[in-house]
Design a protein around this motif. Structure first.
Motif, PDB file in Angstrom:
ATOM      1  N   THR A 279      22.886  91.893  73.608  1.00  0.00           N
ATOM      2  CA  THR A 279      23.232  92.211  75.009  1.00  0.00           C
ATOM      3  C   THR A 279      23.442  91.242  75.950  1.00  0.00           C
ATOM      4  O   THR A 279      23.769  91.456  77.143  1.00  0.00           O
TER       5      THR A 279
ATOM      6  N   SER B 265      24.763  97.108  73.387  1.00  0.00           N
ATOM      7  CA  SER B 265      26.053  96.472  73.688  1.00  0.00           C
ATOM      8  C   SER B 265      26.991  97.107  74.227  1.00  0.00           C
ATOM      9  O   SER B 265      27.934  96.747  75.141  1.00  0.00           O
TER      10      SER B 265
ATOM     11  N   LEU C 109      29.422  94.078  70.123  1.00  0.00           N
ATOM     12  CA  LEU C 109      29.714  92.800  70.850  1.00  0.00           C
ATOM     13  C   LEU C 109      30.520  91.872  69.793  1.00  0.00           C
ATOM     14  O   LEU C 109      31.563  91.273  69.878  1.00  0.00           O
TER      15      LEU C 109
END
Length: 649
Positions: free
Chosen positions: A5, A67, A174
């Motif tokens: 993240t 994320s 992500l």
């Protein structure tokens, strides 16, 4: 914040949005929302507050993975995640999938009692996953709360019915979004005429990497270059796949290696077509798939491809190239076809700095990997050596040579082969003659001609196609030939017929006319019958000494050198492989010979069929002859009534 993240979502999503807006021709937007996004240069929505995210998590009953949570803080949803998901869920429209697709039963049906945890987890995903696709082209985007890593990230799975493939897994949200950005680039990179040029900071950066890769690879710096080319390929940048595939093929990879964008160029076709065609010939009989990979090619390139295909299937393709490197190729082939694989490889590597590319996108000689004699020289380690060697006018530090593949001596024959099939073998060694002379000493009639280089199984299948008669008394060995060290040649059979001491006739005397010959037949690890071992040595057409161990007994003749005295080896046969290894070491030491492991196990050698290793039947001995016509086979019993043949040892 975790590693997954720690991305700057704002920068990624702003860049993506601007690239998308600039890639659209005037008037292409399909609805008012897209037009608004284009003018705003923003594919997202207003950010979600912490309260909205918390309310979503309360509704769903779980805290969202890091994320995805950070993504929502930048934009509460997303338009055009790739080309097939038109709207991605935010806090209000993310929902549990609850097998809305109806795929759970299908995936669970294929599970059996041996199914592993990953297969079971994937099958159950359809009932428990969070669905993120809101509008799409029959494409599901699911986030699995039970496929979680140490950072608390949930794996993301995508599935589309029209792809006819299992779900694709991403480690986290992500990684999914990064790949959707790459997918957008890949499809935009192939835009047709009349559309805006797809050029932006991302494409310019990647195209610079592609331009720098060629000289870097030629100077030996391929490892960093291949990473750059792989990244550029993921974004669909021109030439990246074709350049990277040249590296992958030399590392021994063949899956999805098509030299895209280069193989259809007439400049590079003579080098890139052979490996492409050879892999096609190995894996497919449907030539339409070859045409698919040549789409856009001119008639000359297509004709060349099919001419090479015919040669490869006949085992007749021969790699040629101009200049000093081409001369080395010819010397290397001459060494390799007689089993001297290590010498052949060193010959190629010594001349590689003199090799010249066909153009700026040609990174290494490639056509030789399709050559039936030279191709087996390639291993991943040797491919790395080749790629690390400066060439094509570039300078750099030469790599350390790779270790040879052929051990000294004969003891390697006592080791299991890759399929543990070589539990019995026989060979003939002849001193002072070339390999091509061996058929004249060991065969009769048409058998005195060598077949072209091929693997043993290729030679076996070809010999059986032309065979019209088989006798239970015949033992015509199919043998590969080559050099066995300084001044010696060999004929080798890695899958001999069963050994019968009563009928066996050693070919040593015939092979040793005017010179010296050695015959070894080992079955100390055989799965067919009792263990046995035979050695015979002849000089000037007469047997000097011999021994045969069979049925627990040793029979011998002549004055056997102490190093080969069978009484030293057969006291204890608990470990047949160790006894075999010791005997082979002794033979190698006595005569200064070796057999080339790589050529025998992995290469292609000339072959021929010997005269029978068994005597003719004696009076009253029965045998069977099987004669095959075009459409039938007829076994016949026969009784030999002629003169007695020579006695066996």
């Amino acid at each position: 914040m975790t590693g997954t993240t720690a991305i700057d979502w704002q920068s990624l999503l702003l860049r993506w949005s601007g690239e998308w807006a600039d890639s659209l021709p005037d008037g292409e937007t399909q609805d008012e929302d897209d037009e608004t996004a284009r003018r705003a240069r923003w594919l997202g929505f207003p950010p979600a507050s912490e309260e909205r995210i918390a309310a979503m998590e309360e509704r769903l009953g779980l805290r969202m993975p890091p994320s995805y949570r950070e993504f929502l803080k930048v934009t509460d949803g997303w338009r055009h995640a790739g080309e097939f998901v038109w709207l991605l869920a935010g806090t209000e429209n993310a929902r549990w999938h609850n097998d809305e697709s109806g795929l759970a039963d299908m995936y669970e049906e294929f599970l059996d009692e041996d199914a592993g945890p990953e297969a079971r987890r994937e099958a159950g995903m359809w009932r428990r996953a969070l669905q993120l696709d809101v509008e799409s082209d029959i494409t599901h985007v699911l986030m699995d709360p039970e496929d979680v890593d140490e950072d608390g990230e949930w794996a993301v799975y995508t599935w589309a019915s029209w792809r006819a493939a299992p779900p694709e897994r991403y480690a986290n949200f992500l990684e999914f979004m990064r790949d959707m950005h790459r997918e957008f680039h890949r499809l935009r990179a192939g835009q047709g005429d009349g559309e805006p040029e797809f050029a932006n900071d991302t494409t310019r950066r990647l195209d610079t990497l592609v331009e720098e890769a060629g000289p870097a690879v030629l100077s030996g710096g391929w490892e960093r270059a291949v990473k750059a080319l792989d990244e550029a390929k993921e974004y669909g940048r021109p030439r990246a796949a074709g350049l990277g595939d040249q590296i992958r093929r030399l590392l021994g990879e063949t899956y999805m290696v098509y030299f895209e964008g280069l193989v259809t160029d007439p400049r590079y076709a003579p080098e890139l077509l052979p490996p492409l065609v050879a892999e096609h010939a190995r894996s497919s009989q449907d030539d339409s798939t070859l045409t698919f990979h040549l789409r856009g090619a001119g008639e000359d390139v297509v004709s060349l491809a099919y001419a090479i295909l015919d040669q490869v299937r006949d085992g007749a393709y021969r790699y040629t190239v101009d200049g000093p490197f081409g001369e080395a190729v010819e010397r290397a082939r001459e060494l390799a076809r007689w089993g001297e694989a290590d010498g052949a490889w060193r010959t190629l590597m010594d001349a590689l700095p003199l090799w010249e590319p066909l153009g700026p996108d040609h990174l290494a000689p490639l056509g030789w990997v399709a050559d039936s004699v030279l191709g087996p020289l390639l291993t991943p380690e040797r491919g790395r050596e080749l790629l690390s060697t400066p060439r094509g006018g570039q300078t750099g530090e030469a790599p350390r040579p790779t270790a040879g593949l052929d051990p000294e001596g004969l003891a390697w024959l006592a080791e299991p082969d890759p399929g543990d099939n070589r539990t019995c073998f026989r060979f003939v060694l002849v001193e002072g003659v070339e390999p091509q002379e061996l058929p004249g000493r060991l065969a009769d009639g048409d058998g005195t001609k060598l077949n072209g280089p091929m693997t043993f199984w290729e030679a076996y299948r070809r010999s059986r196609r032309n065979q019209r008669e088989v006798s239970s008394y015949d033992d015509r060995a199919l043998m590969a030939v080559g050099r066995a060290g300084t001044g010696w040649s060999f004929a080798f059979d890695g899958d001999p017929a069963p050994f019968d001491r009563r009928r066996f006739v050693s070919p040593a005397a015939a092979a040793g006319e005017g010179t010296r010959a050695v015959v070894v037949w080992s079955g100390l690890r055989t799965r067919r019958g009792s263990p046995f071992f035979h050695l015979s040595v002849a000089r000037d057409g007469a047997e000097q000494y011999a021994f045969t161990y069979a049925d627990g007994e040793i029979r011998q003749s002549g004055e056997i050198p102490r190093a080969l005295d069978p009484s030293r080896y057969f006291d204890d046969l608990e470990d047949g492989a160790e006894v075999e290894r010791s005997l082979l070491d002794a033979v190698a030491g006595e005569f200064g010979v070796h057999l080339p492991r790589h050529a025998i196990v992995n290469g292609r050698l000339h072959t021929f069929a010997t005269r029978s290793w068994t005597r003719p039947p004696r009076n009253g001995e029965t045998y069977m002859v099987i004669r095959t016509g075009r459409d039938e086979a007829q076994p016949e019993d026969g009784i030999r009534t002629g003169e007695d043949g020579p006695s066996s040892r």
